[in-house]
Scaffold this active site. Structure first.
Site, PDB file in Angstrom:
ATOM      1  N   LYS A  45     -82.994 118.042 -51.134  1.00 54.83           N
ATOM      2  CA  LYS A  45     -82.209 117.601 -50.084  1.00 54.83           C
ATOM      3  C   LYS A  45     -82.032 117.069 -49.166  1.00 54.83           C
ATOM      4  O   LYS A  45     -82.984 117.629 -48.215  1.00 54.83           O
ATOM      5  CB  LYS A  45     -81.262 118.401 -50.927  1.00 54.83           C
ATOM      6  CG  LYS A  45     -79.813 118.490 -50.525  1.00 54.83           C
ATOM      7  CD  LYS A  45     -79.184 117.565 -50.601  1.00 54.83           C
ATOM      8  CE  LYS A  45     -77.821 117.448 -50.465  1.00 54.83           C
ATOM      9  NZ  LYS A  45     -77.492 116.388 -50.377  1.00 54.83           N
ATOM     10  N   ASN A  75     -69.791 111.709 -55.928  1.00 48.95           N
ATOM     11  CA  ASN A  75     -69.501 113.006 -55.237  1.00 48.95           C
ATOM     12  C   ASN A  75     -69.259 113.417 -53.229  1.00 48.95           C
ATOM     13  O   ASN A  75     -69.420 111.791 -52.912  1.00 48.95           O
ATOM     14  CB  ASN A  75     -71.171 113.581 -54.887  1.00 48.95           C
ATOM     15  CG  ASN A  75     -72.208 112.495 -53.558  1.00 48.95           C
ATOM     16  OD1 ASN A  75     -71.954 113.055 -52.821  1.00 48.95           O
ATOM     17  ND2 ASN A  75     -72.391 111.526 -54.162  1.00 48.95           N
ATOM     18  N   SER A  76     -69.220 113.963 -52.803  1.00 49.31           N
ATOM     19  CA  SER A  76     -68.432 114.447 -51.523  1.00 49.31           C
ATOM     20  C   SER A  76     -68.758 115.673 -51.456  1.00 49.31           C
ATOM     21  O   SER A  76     -68.555 116.654 -51.338  1.00 49.31           O
ATOM     22  CB  SER A  76     -67.418 114.303 -51.382  1.00 49.31           C
ATOM     23  OG  SER A  76     -66.871 114.341 -50.015  1.00 49.31           O
ATOM     24  N   GLY A  78     -70.838 116.117 -49.080  1.00 45.41           N
ATOM     25  CA  GLY A  78     -70.996 116.596 -47.622  1.00 45.41           C
ATOM     26  C   GLY A  78     -71.766 117.625 -47.216  1.00 45.41           C
ATOM     27  O   GLY A  78     -72.059 118.255 -46.053  1.00 45.41           O
ATOM     28  N   CYS A 137     -75.635 109.163 -45.259  1.00 43.15           N
ATOM     29  CA  CYS A 137     -74.472 109.572 -45.896  1.00 43.15           C
ATOM     30  C   CYS A 137     -73.317 108.954 -45.779  1.00 43.15           C
ATOM     31  O   CYS A 137     -72.677 108.794 -44.256  1.00 43.15           O
ATOM     32  CB  CYS A 137     -74.874 111.030 -45.668  1.00 43.15           C
ATOM     33  SG  CYS A 137     -73.837 111.965 -46.233  1.00 43.15           S
ATOM     34  N   LYS A 174     -83.687 105.799 -45.655  1.00 45.55           N
ATOM     35  CA  LYS A 174     -82.642 105.434 -46.334  1.00 45.55           C
ATOM     36  C   LYS A 174     -81.827 104.918 -45.961  1.00 45.55           C
ATOM     37  O   LYS A 174     -81.069 105.000 -45.927  1.00 45.55           O
ATOM     38  CB  LYS A 174     -82.411 107.229 -47.294  1.00 45.55           C
ATOM     39  CG  LYS A 174     -81.203 106.773 -48.114  1.00 45.55           C
ATOM     40  CD  LYS A 174     -81.570 107.915 -49.647  1.00 45.55           C
ATOM     41  CE  LYS A 174     -80.617 107.336 -50.979  1.00 45.55           C
ATOM     42  NZ  LYS A 174     -80.279 108.496 -51.528  1.00 45.55           N
ATOM     43  N   ASN A 203     -77.990 104.219 -50.776  1.00 46.34           N
ATOM     44  CA  ASN A 203     -77.183 105.296 -51.679  1.00 46.34           C
ATOM     45  C   ASN A 203     -76.799 105.135 -51.918  1.00 46.34           C
ATOM     46  O   ASN A 203     -76.322 104.286 -52.401  1.00 46.34           O
ATOM     47  CB  ASN A 203     -77.747 105.834 -49.295  1.00 46.34           C
ATOM     48  CG  ASN A 203     -77.071 107.352 -49.589  1.00 46.34           C
ATOM     49  OD1 ASN A 203     -75.945 108.126 -50.423  1.00 46.34           O
ATOM     50  ND2 ASN A 203     -77.743 108.194 -48.321  1.00 46.34           N
ATOM     51  N   GLY A 259     -80.266 104.206 -58.361  1.00 48.55           N
ATOM     52  CA  GLY A 259     -79.007 103.374 -58.692  1.00 48.55           C
ATOM     53  C   GLY A 259     -79.010 103.356 -59.622  1.00 48.55           C
ATOM     54  O   GLY A 259     -79.275 101.916 -60.224  1.00 48.55           O
ATOM     55  N   THR A 282     -78.158 110.301 -60.457  1.00 50.08           N
ATOM     56  CA  THR A 282     -77.169 110.869 -61.775  1.00 50.08           C
ATOM     57  C   THR A 282     -77.643 111.676 -62.550  1.00 50.08           C
ATOM     58  O   THR A 282     -77.328 112.883 -63.792  1.00 50.08           O
ATOM     59  CB  THR A 282     -75.797 109.719 -61.208  1.00 50.08           C
ATOM     60  OG1 THR A 282     -75.176 109.464 -60.209  1.00 50.08           O
ATOM     61  CG2 THR A 282     -75.079 110.524 -63.097  1.00 50.08           C
TER      62      THR A 282
HETATM   63  O1  RRO Z   1     -74.843 115.119 -49.241  1.00 49.94           O
HETATM   64  C1  RRO Z   1     -73.649 114.954 -49.480  1.00 49.94           C
HETATM   65  O2  RRO Z   1     -72.442 114.558 -49.598  1.00 49.94           O
HETATM   66  C2  RRO Z   1     -74.530 112.630 -49.795  1.00 49.94           C
HETATM   67  C3  RRO Z   1     -75.737 112.660 -49.212  1.00 49.94           C
HETATM   68 BR1  RRO Z   1     -76.249 113.979 -47.729  1.00 49.94          BR
HETATM   69  C4  RRO Z   1     -75.805 111.241 -49.057  1.00 49.94           C
HETATM   70  O3  RRO Z   1     -77.049 110.905 -48.517  1.00 49.94           O
HETATM   71  N1  RRO Z   1     -75.458 110.316 -50.111  1.00 49.94           N
HETATM   72  C5  RRO Z   1     -73.879 111.000 -50.406  1.00 49.94           C
HETATM   73  O4  RRO Z   1     -73.415 110.370 -51.642  1.00 49.94           O
HETATM   74  N2  RRO Z   1     -74.004 112.556 -50.988  1.00 49.94           N
END
Ligand code: RRO
Length: 368
Positions: A45, A75-76, A78, A137, A174, A203, A259, A282
């Site tokens: 991660k 997703n969020s 964070g 991100c 990335k 990403n 992706g 995913t």
């Molecule tokens: O952790 C996240 O919310 C996140 C990250 Br670091 C990222 O690089 N891409 C993403 O979709 N979520």
């Protein structure tokens, strides 16, 4: 036999399929499951300097895509993670090393100073095979996506270069998805100035909004429902980014595709567009680490059917469109894709029509 062997930034991988940073990568236990699967590498991660909880729940949702196995997601998160020291610890690194696989560290600092500090620490850990610096991100409130600002991208890479990290570890970046030709070119022009070993494309598509029409609210809670779109929704954007970056970057810089990979067919397409390896995000979230075994098997089947022994034989060899070729579809003797989308709908329609005819005949027989 078909070989899935590859190299990413000079690091050898027995299998060109491995995990994306994010889903099921936050704990050592989860990383060890990847290590014990058929994944070619173990990627952590994205780490920040200190551990953090991330955004409020719910912050990840998946959505079906047609009738197939493949799903899309938003997703969020964070950046929930346990902090850099956890991901460079002996126990974390062992998730790769114990299984004879490269361990790749992902970092995504909250500031340039944090990134430099984390890179310095990671450089001293011998069993970290490579580092993926996440400059994409989309989910940090009030923080822009660094790699959309090409001036900032260049100054970050200059500072990273000055640190001397490029000679100590293979370093990759990335990237976020790009959508406009001048942006591909500008980004590649900056990256080509530095001894980067690989880029990861891409990403998630940042700041998407999924609406639940029944409850009349967003599907996820943080950031007003805005989050990174991923999975099957973004495969074609990811493929375009892989293809463009492969064309524009110096040949020594590898492109890793990510992706919408949930079948061997998806992995094949990424490699055809120029990827030297393919990450799974995913689908790994939905299916768990067994997805790597399945996707690898499906890719091998495709290669055998097409007569390819190594991925280098078709990597980056996407052909130009030709009308005559467009109608010449292959018929495979074995199933090649994990999604039902691989079943030809015209064949399916004929089978259903036949079954209906049999049922009608049986009913007619009973009634007469
Ligand atoms: O952790 C996240 O919310 C996140 C990250 Br670091 C990222 O690089 N891409 C993403 O979709 N979520």
């Amino acid at each position: 036999m078909a070989s899935l062997h590859t190299t990413v930034g000079g690091v050898a991988l027995e299998c060109c399929i491995y995990n994306a940073s994010g889903p099921r990568t936050g704990s050592i236990e989860a990383l060890a499951k990847i290590g014990s699967s058929r994944a070619g590498a173990v990627l952590s991660k994205s780490a920040t300097l200190q551990g953090q909880d991330g955004n409020p729940l719910p912050r990840y949702k998946e959505m079906p895509l047609g009738s197939g196995r493949c799903v899309g997601s938003i997703n969020s998160e964070g950046l929930p993670n346990k902090g850099i020291n956890y991901y460079i610890s002996d126990a974390a690194v062992a998730a790769g090393a114990d299984f004879g696989k490269p361990y790749i560290l992902s970092i995504s600092g909250l500031s340039l100073a944090n990134n430099l500090e984390m890179l310095s620490r990671a450089a001293t850990v011998p069993l970290i095979s490579a580092i993926e610096l996440n400059l994409a991100c989309p989910n940090l409130p009030d923080k822009p996506i660094i790699a959309y600002d090409f001036g900032q991208l260049e100054s970050v890479l200059t500072e990273v270069h000055n640190l001397g990290i490029f000679v100590r570890k293979p370093l990759g970046i990335k990237l976020p998805p790009y959508f406009d030709m001048p942006h591909f070119k500008e980004c590649a022009a900056v990256l080509n100035k530095f001894p980067i070993k690989f880029v990861t494309c891409t990403n998630t598509i940042g700041n998407a909004l999924v609406v639940d029409w029944e409850t009349e609210q967003p599907l996820i809670a943080p950031k007003g429902g805005f989050g990174g779109l991923a999975g099957g929704f973004i495969k074609h954007t990811a493929l375009a980014n892989v293809k463009q970056m492969r064309q524009l970057l110096r040949p020594e810089i590898d492109v890793v595709g990510v992706g919408g990979v949930c079948s061997g067919k998806d992995a094949f397409e990424h490699i055809l567009c120029g990827a030297t390896a393919v990450q799974v995000g995913t689908c790994h979230w939905t299916e768990g680490a067994s997805c790597f075994d399945r996707i690898a098997r499906e890719l091998e089947t495709i290669m055998l059917e097409k007569g390819y022994k190594t991925i280098d034989e078709f990597r980056g060899k996407l052909r130009a469109y030709e009308k005559a070729r467009a109608n010449k579809k292959l018929t495979f003797s074995a199933p090649v894709a994990g999604d039902f989308g691989s079943i030809r709908t015209d064949v399916l329609a004929k089978v259903i029509a036949l079954l209906l005819a049999i049922i009608a005949a049986l009913i007619f027989d009973r009634m007469t």
